[in-house]
Design a protein around this motif. Structure first.
Motif, PDB file in Angstrom:
ATOM      1  N   ASN A 110       4.296  22.872 -21.549  1.00  0.00           N
ATOM      2  CA  ASN A 110       4.838  23.089 -20.203  1.00  0.00           C
ATOM      3  C   ASN A 110       3.807  23.743 -19.291  1.00  0.00           C
ATOM      4  O   ASN A 110       3.690  23.397 -18.107  1.00  0.00           O
ATOM      5  CB  ASN A 110       6.082  23.971 -20.277  1.00  0.00           C
ATOM      6  CG  ASN A 110       7.319  23.186 -20.662  1.00  0.00           C
ATOM      7  OD1 ASN A 110       7.292  21.960 -20.676  1.00  0.00           O
ATOM      8  ND2 ASN A 110       8.390  23.885 -20.990  1.00  0.00           N
ATOM      9  N   ALA A 111       3.044  24.715 -19.848  1.00  0.00           N
ATOM     10  CA  ALA A 111       2.024  25.388 -19.034  1.00  0.00           C
ATOM     11  C   ALA A 111       0.971  24.385 -18.574  1.00  0.00           C
ATOM     12  O   ALA A 111       0.517  24.427 -17.423  1.00  0.00           O
ATOM     13  CB  ALA A 111       1.392  26.519 -19.838  1.00  0.00           C
ATOM     14  N   LEU A 112       0.550  23.481 -19.439  1.00  0.00           N
ATOM     15  CA  LEU A 112      -0.452  22.477 -19.065  1.00  0.00           C
ATOM     16  C   LEU A 112       0.135  21.453 -18.091  1.00  0.00           C
ATOM     17  O   LEU A 112      -0.557  20.990 -17.179  1.00  0.00           O
ATOM     18  CB  LEU A 112      -0.972  21.765 -20.317  1.00  0.00           C
ATOM     19  CG  LEU A 112      -1.783  22.643 -21.296  1.00  0.00           C
ATOM     20  CD1 LEU A 112      -2.117  21.850 -22.554  1.00  0.00           C
ATOM     21  CD2 LEU A 112      -3.067  23.127 -20.627  1.00  0.00           C
ATOM     22  N   ARG A 113       1.394  21.108 -18.289  1.00  0.00           N
ATOM     23  CA  ARG A 113       2.008  20.065 -17.471  1.00  0.00           C
ATOM     24  C   ARG A 113       2.222  20.545 -16.036  1.00  0.00           C
ATOM     25  O   ARG A 113       1.988  19.814 -15.081  1.00  0.00           O
ATOM     26  CB  ARG A 113       3.337  19.647 -18.104  1.00  0.00           C
ATOM     27  CG  ARG A 113       4.019  18.462 -17.412  1.00  0.00           C
ATOM     28  CD  ARG A 113       5.278  18.055 -18.160  1.00  0.00           C
ATOM     29  NE  ARG A 113       4.977  17.651 -19.528  1.00  0.00           N
ATOM     30  CZ  ARG A 113       5.417  18.279 -20.623  1.00  0.00           C
ATOM     31  NH1 ARG A 113       6.182  19.356 -20.497  1.00  0.00           N
ATOM     32  NH2 ARG A 113       5.111  17.859 -21.824  1.00  0.00           N
ATOM     33  N   TYR A 114       2.671  21.787 -15.881  1.00  0.00           N
ATOM     34  CA  TYR A 114       2.999  22.276 -14.544  1.00  0.00           C
ATOM     35  C   TYR A 114       1.971  23.264 -13.984  1.00  0.00           C
ATOM     36  O   TYR A 114       1.948  23.493 -12.781  1.00  0.00           O
ATOM     37  CB  TYR A 114       4.374  22.977 -14.570  1.00  0.00           C
ATOM     38  CG  TYR A 114       5.499  22.058 -14.946  1.00  0.00           C
ATOM     39  CD1 TYR A 114       6.002  21.151 -14.024  1.00  0.00           C
ATOM     40  CD2 TYR A 114       6.055  22.096 -16.220  1.00  0.00           C
ATOM     41  CE1 TYR A 114       7.046  20.305 -14.363  1.00  0.00           C
ATOM     42  CE2 TYR A 114       7.094  21.248 -16.569  1.00  0.00           C
ATOM     43  CZ  TYR A 114       7.594  20.346 -15.647  1.00  0.00           C
ATOM     44  OH  TYR A 114       8.627  19.508 -16.000  1.00  0.00           O
ATOM     45  N   GLY A 115       1.142  23.868 -14.861  1.00  0.00           N
ATOM     46  CA  GLY A 115       0.224  24.892 -14.390  1.00  0.00           C
ATOM     47  C   GLY A 115      -1.232  24.588 -14.616  1.00  0.00           C
ATOM     48  O   GLY A 115      -2.087  25.435 -14.323  1.00  0.00           O
ATOM     49  N   GLU A 116      -1.538  23.424 -15.180  1.00  0.00           N
ATOM     50  CA  GLU A 116      -2.905  22.922 -15.336  1.00  0.00           C
ATOM     51  C   GLU A 116      -3.731  23.675 -16.375  1.00  0.00           C
ATOM     52  O   GLU A 116      -4.704  23.137 -16.884  1.00  0.00           O
ATOM     53  CB  GLU A 116      -3.655  22.952 -13.991  1.00  0.00           C
ATOM     54  CG  GLU A 116      -2.995  22.118 -12.908  1.00  0.00           C
ATOM     55  CD  GLU A 116      -3.756  22.213 -11.603  1.00  0.00           C
ATOM     56  OE1 GLU A 116      -4.730  22.989 -11.550  1.00  0.00           O
ATOM     57  OE2 GLU A 116      -3.367  21.531 -10.632  1.00  0.00           O
ATOM     58  N   ARG A 117      -3.383  24.903 -16.711  1.00  0.00           N
ATOM     59  CA  ARG A 117      -4.152  25.692 -17.671  1.00  0.00           C
ATOM     60  C   ARG A 117      -3.198  26.643 -18.382  1.00  0.00           C
ATOM     61  O   ARG A 117      -2.206  27.087 -17.796  1.00  0.00           O
ATOM     62  CB  ARG A 117      -5.258  26.468 -16.964  1.00  0.00           C
ATOM     63  CG  ARG A 117      -6.030  27.452 -17.844  1.00  0.00           C
ATOM     64  CD  ARG A 117      -7.158  28.103 -17.083  1.00  0.00           C
ATOM     65  NE  ARG A 117      -8.187  27.123 -16.728  1.00  0.00           N
ATOM     66  CZ  ARG A 117      -9.173  26.758 -17.554  1.00  0.00           C
ATOM     67  NH1 ARG A 117      -9.246  27.272 -18.776  1.00  0.00           N
ATOM     68  NH2 ARG A 117     -10.060  25.859 -17.183  1.00  0.00           N
ATOM     69  N   ALA A 118      -3.523  26.949 -19.648  1.00  0.00           N
ATOM     70  CA  ALA A 118      -2.696  27.874 -20.427  1.00  0.00           C
ATOM     71  C   ALA A 118      -3.587  28.953 -21.036  1.00  0.00           C
ATOM     72  O   ALA A 118      -4.658  28.642 -21.582  1.00  0.00           O
ATOM     73  CB  ALA A 118      -1.932  27.133 -21.521  1.00  0.00           C
ATOM     74  N   ARG A 119      -3.140  30.205 -20.926  1.00  0.00           N
ATOM     75  CA  ARG A 119      -3.836  31.327 -21.562  1.00  0.00           C
ATOM     76  C   ARG A 119      -2.853  32.000 -22.517  1.00  0.00           C
ATOM     77  O   ARG A 119      -1.764  32.430 -22.095  1.00  0.00           O
ATOM     78  CB  ARG A 119      -4.329  32.311 -20.502  1.00  0.00           C
ATOM     79  CG  ARG A 119      -5.478  31.770 -19.666  1.00  0.00           C
ATOM     80  CD  ARG A 119      -5.942  32.776 -18.629  1.00  0.00           C
ATOM     81  NE  ARG A 119      -4.895  33.029 -17.640  1.00  0.00           N
ATOM     82  CZ  ARG A 119      -4.677  32.251 -16.582  1.00  0.00           C
ATOM     83  NH1 ARG A 119      -5.423  31.155 -16.378  1.00  0.00           N
ATOM     84  NH2 ARG A 119      -3.717  32.530 -15.736  1.00  0.00           N
ATOM     85  N   VAL A 120      -3.249  32.083 -23.784  1.00  0.00           N
ATOM     86  CA  VAL A 120      -2.357  32.573 -24.845  1.00  0.00           C
ATOM     87  C   VAL A 120      -2.910  33.876 -25.398  1.00  0.00           C
ATOM     88  O   VAL A 120      -4.119  33.996 -25.647  1.00  0.00           O
ATOM     89  CB  VAL A 120      -2.213  31.538 -25.976  1.00  0.00           C
ATOM     90  CG1 VAL A 120      -1.202  32.016 -27.013  1.00  0.00           C
ATOM     91  CG2 VAL A 120      -1.812  30.176 -25.410  1.00  0.00           C
TER      92      VAL A 120
END
Length: 473
Positions: free
Chosen positions: A375-385
């Protein structure tokens, strides 16, 4: 700081009973003590008045029959002191007079037609009165009182009454001694209170224990059932009738819930089986479609249906997992999921992590992480975990740089079939089950999933944060 107030039903009920009993007993003790003290002091004043009347009116027969240390009509303990004639008042300058007793004594003398121009009454310890002390020491041999016995007597309370008759110049002074009224009256009340506390609180504790034991067992059963949904280990009905009926009703409710879940699983399993078979046939049939573009669209549609079906079945099964809990290193599990996206070239960054091992279901937790990162990649382009330990729980945080979610829609976004992009665009496709499934998996582990918007210094939304919490204990 932990509260000292009891949190259990038994503790709170005992505290309430003890507090109410203390209040009632304190009020009762005060009233009883006041009444008894008034009666006791009235008896002492009557004894003093009797001695004074005997002395002034010449009742010689009463004088001869009385013992040196005897009481005329019972009442308070021995009091005998001779009536003294003194040219001065018996009260010292700095000594506090008992005005209430003086008024009461005046009424007693008035009832006996004894005219007095002045009345003085004071209280003191016997050892501080030279006349009474000397008289006790002089006559101690009559009662074999010596040493320690005399010291106890000297601590007694002494009521000193002085009367100046209207027809005389000398004061008539009489003394009445007894143990201090507080010693006579207060100690029995304290003993009575202690006995009542022991009997009443003990009886209440036994009743509450009979009630709280089956309730505690029922609570443990509810906790067990919420985690396993297994009918084994149901609570045997016991306790008072109301508690007994509650346990019977709860056992019936558990049985009904399990039956409904079983029916749901059977129904979903049948739907999954019945739908996958024609979908597989459709995959074969579309190969005969000559138009490549149309064939690709049909294949994509079939894949979407299969993926949605898998999500529905997973959401249905997550409440009754078949795989057992396993002890895993959570940081390694999170890192492995992030590596999957890195291998695919996706912009996923792994931040700070803390090593911690806990019991979990790794397959399900990976599914939840994939949904959140996806979901983070789909709507926010980048994910930080990142992974950290806070207040006895493991906290996995996933941040993105997307537009966020309106505050009034955040909770609704975690409901099944709710999507941030209602257009069902292929780039953000899905049936809206990812967040619902992730939250169900968090609940399955005893944790929670919380979504919040991130704001910059100017108050504008700069992304969404998904916070997945799992207890370590």
């Amino acid at each position: 700081m932990r509260s000292v107030f009891p949190r259990s039903l038994m503790g709170q009920m005992l505290l309430a009973v003890a507090a109410a009993l203390l209040l009632v007993q304190a009020l009762s003790a005060f009233l009883i003590y006041s009444a008894q003290r008034e009666s006791y002091e009235s008896g002492m004043l009557n004894a003093a008045a009797f001695r004074m009347i005997v002395e002034t009116r010449g009742f010689e027969s009463l004088r001869r029959t009385r013992k040196p240390d005897g009481a005329p009509f019972g009442g308070p303990p021995p009091r005998g002191f001779p009536v003294e004639r003194s040219p001065v008042s018996p009260a010292a300058e700095n000594e506090r007079r008992d005005r209430g007793a003086e008024e009461q004594f005046a009424k007693i003398l008035n009832d006996q037609n004894f005219a007095a121009s002045q009345i003085v009454i004071v209280h003191r310890r016997l050892r501080h009165d030279p006349v009474a002390r000397g008289w006790i020491e002089k006559h101690a041999h009559w009662h074999n009182r010596t040493g320690h016995d005399l010291e106890e007597i000297f601590e007694n309370h002494l009521l000193v009454v002085g009367v100046l008759p209207q027809d005389g110049r000398d004061w008539l002074v009489t003394r009445v001694r007894s143990p201090r009224a507080v010693n006579i009256l207060l100690f029995p009340l304290i003993l009575q209170t202690v006995i009542i506390y022991i009997v009443l609180v003990g009886a209440v504790a036994l009743i509450l224990r009979r009630m709280s034991r089956p309730l505690a067992a029922l609570t443990r059963r509810v906790e067990q059932f919420s985690a396993t949904r297994d009918l084994a280990g149901q609570v045997e009905p016991s306790g008072p009738d109301d508690v007994h009926r509650l346990i019977v009703a709860h056992n019936a409710l558990e049985t009904r819930i399990v039956d409904m879940l079983d029916e749901k699983d059977v129904m979903l399993g049948a739907i999954g089986h019945d739908l996958k078979t024609p979908l597989a046939a459709l995959r074969v049939r579309i190969e005969s479609v000559e138009d490549d573009i149309e064939r690709a669209r049909m294949a994509t549609t079939i894949e979407d249906i299969v993926r949605t079906l898998d999500d529905i079945l997973s959401l249905a099964r997550v409440g009754r997992p078949s795989d057992p809990l396993e002890r895993n290193e959570l940081s390694a599990l999170v890192a492995s999921v992030v590596e999957e996206y890195e291998d695919m070239g996706e912009p996923v960054d792994l931040g700070e992590t803390s090593r911690m091992a806990l019991e979990l279901r790794p397959t399900w937790l990976r599914r939840a992480l994939r949904n959140l990162i996806g979901n983070a990649l789909r709507y926010g382009e980048r994910a930080r975990v990142s992974l950290s330990k806070e207040n006895g729980a493991a906290v996995i945080v996933i941040d993105d740089d997307g537009p966020g979610i309106p505050e009034d829609s955040i909770e609704a976004m975690m409901n099944p079939f709710t999507r941030g992009d209602p257009s069902r665009n292929s780039a953000t496709g899905g049936a809206g089950l990812g967040l619902a499934l992730a939250r169900a998996i968090a609940d399955q582990h005893g944790g929670a999933l919380v979504l919040t918007n991130r704001y910059d210094a100017g108050g504008a939304i700069e992304g969404l944060r998904a916070r997945l919490t799992i207890p370590l204990g």
